[in-house]
Scaffold this motif. Structure first.
Motif, short mmCIF file in Angstrom:
data_model
loop_
_atom_site.label_atom_id
_atom_site.label_comp_id
_atom_site.label_asym_id
_atom_site.label_seq_id
_atom_site.Cartn_x
_atom_site.Cartn_y
_atom_site.Cartn_z
N SER A 162 0.80 -1.23 0.00
CA SER A 162 0.00 0.00 0.00
C SER A 162 0.84 1.28 0.00
O SER A 162 0.56 2.19 -0.80
N CYS A 175 1.66 7.54 4.33
CA CYS A 175 2.55 6.44 3.91
C CYS A 175 3.27 6.74 2.61
O CYS A 175 4.36 6.23 2.37
N CYS A 181 2.75 2.54 7.07
CA CYS A 181 1.32 2.71 7.31
C CYS A 181 1.09 3.19 8.73
O CYS A 181 1.68 2.68 9.68
N CYS A 182 0.19 4.19 8.87
CA CYS A 182 -0.18 4.64 10.21
C CYS A 182 -1.71 4.54 10.37
O CYS A 182 -2.29 5.24 11.20
N CYS A 184 -4.18 5.60 8.48
CA CYS A 184 -4.55 7.01 8.39
C CYS A 184 -6.05 7.21 8.19
O CYS A 184 -6.79 6.28 7.88
N ARG A 189 -6.95 8.07 1.52
CA ARG A 189 -6.65 6.70 1.97
C ARG A 189 -7.01 5.68 0.88
O ARG A 189 -8.13 5.69 0.35
N ILE A 190 -6.06 4.80 0.55
CA ILE A 190 -6.34 3.81 -0.49
C ILE A 190 -6.79 2.47 0.09
O ILE A 190 -7.20 1.58 -0.65
N CYS A 191 -6.70 2.33 1.41
CA CYS A 191 -7.09 1.06 2.04
C CYS A 191 -8.54 1.16 2.50
O CYS A 191 -8.82 1.63 3.61
#
Ligand code: SF4
Length: 217
Positions: A162, A175, A181-182, A184, A189-191
């Motif tokens: 990611s 990120c 990764c935090c 976020c 955000r891509i997740c």
């Protein structure tokens, strides 16, 4: 090839074979490919009867340059990542990918127990993996193998896929700057969608090519 490379390849071959065995037990058509070229040849042969071929945006598949060959074979290429497309045009192509004859994609992780684990932002890629296209071929380089559970697969994705993907796509996420990764809350955000395909989807002819080469992120 050095002895080190030979031993690394042998070690990965054992892992690839284990993943293929597990994927087969879970109902997928799973194939071990010693090289990316073997995966390329498999895709070209599988595309024989397809009129439309969709691309999910995978770097593993893009790096193989298989779209060029399929285009030469007269296939209609549905690739929303082509430069110069408007958002509306990109979305229209993504919708058509959902009903294409052959859909090509990578995967963010494959567990040795035979699960495909992915994290998507839009969902067009993961959606096309389990319903819609007549045939789906997933290309999984050896760097995607995870000897662990779903949590370990998600960790692999957040550690190794990611952040560089966010950077590649110019998203304004923490990120993309730090590489870490935090979890976020960024608007970019891509997740957003996490999927686990743990058995072959009932109505989808899903093939997984496990390749003994590093491919994609
Ligand atoms: S949750 Fe946010 S910070 Fe973490 S990998 Fe996804 S986009 Fe990057």
């Amino acid at each position: 090839m050095t002895q080190t490379q030979e031993l690394v390849n042998w070690s990965y071959e054992e892992k690839c074979e284990k993943a293929v065995e597990s994927l087969g037990r879970n109902g997928f058509t799973a194939v071990y490919c010693r090289t990316a070229q073997q995966a390329f040849d498999y895709i070209v042969a599988a595309a024989e009867g397809a009129a439309t071929v969709g691309f999910g945006g995978s770097m593993s598949v893009a790096d193989m340059k298989v779209a060029d060959r399929l285009g030469e074979m007269g296939k209609e290429i549905l690739n929303h990542s082509m430069p110069g497309l408007s958002l509306e045009e990109r979305v229209a192509i993504m919708r058509r990918q959902l009903t294409c004859d052959l859909f090509l994609t990578g995967t963010n992780a494959v567990t040795l127990s035979g699960f495909l684990v992915n994290i998507d932002a839009t969902g067009n890629r993961v959606g096309s993996m389990f319903f819609g296209p007549k045939k789906v071929i997933v290309v999984a380089g050896r760097n995607k193998l995870v000897d662990g559970d779903i949590a370990a697969a998600v960790k692999r994705i957040k550690d190794s896929a990611s952040p560089p993907n966010a950077r590649r796509l110019n998203y304004n996420t923490p990120c993309a700057k730090t590489g870490f990764c935090c979890d976020c809350s960024s608007p970019d955000r891509i997740c957003r969608i996490t999927t686990v395909i743990d058995r072959k989807p009932r109505l989808t002819d899903l093939h997984v090519l496990v390749v003994n080469e590093d491919m994609g992120l």
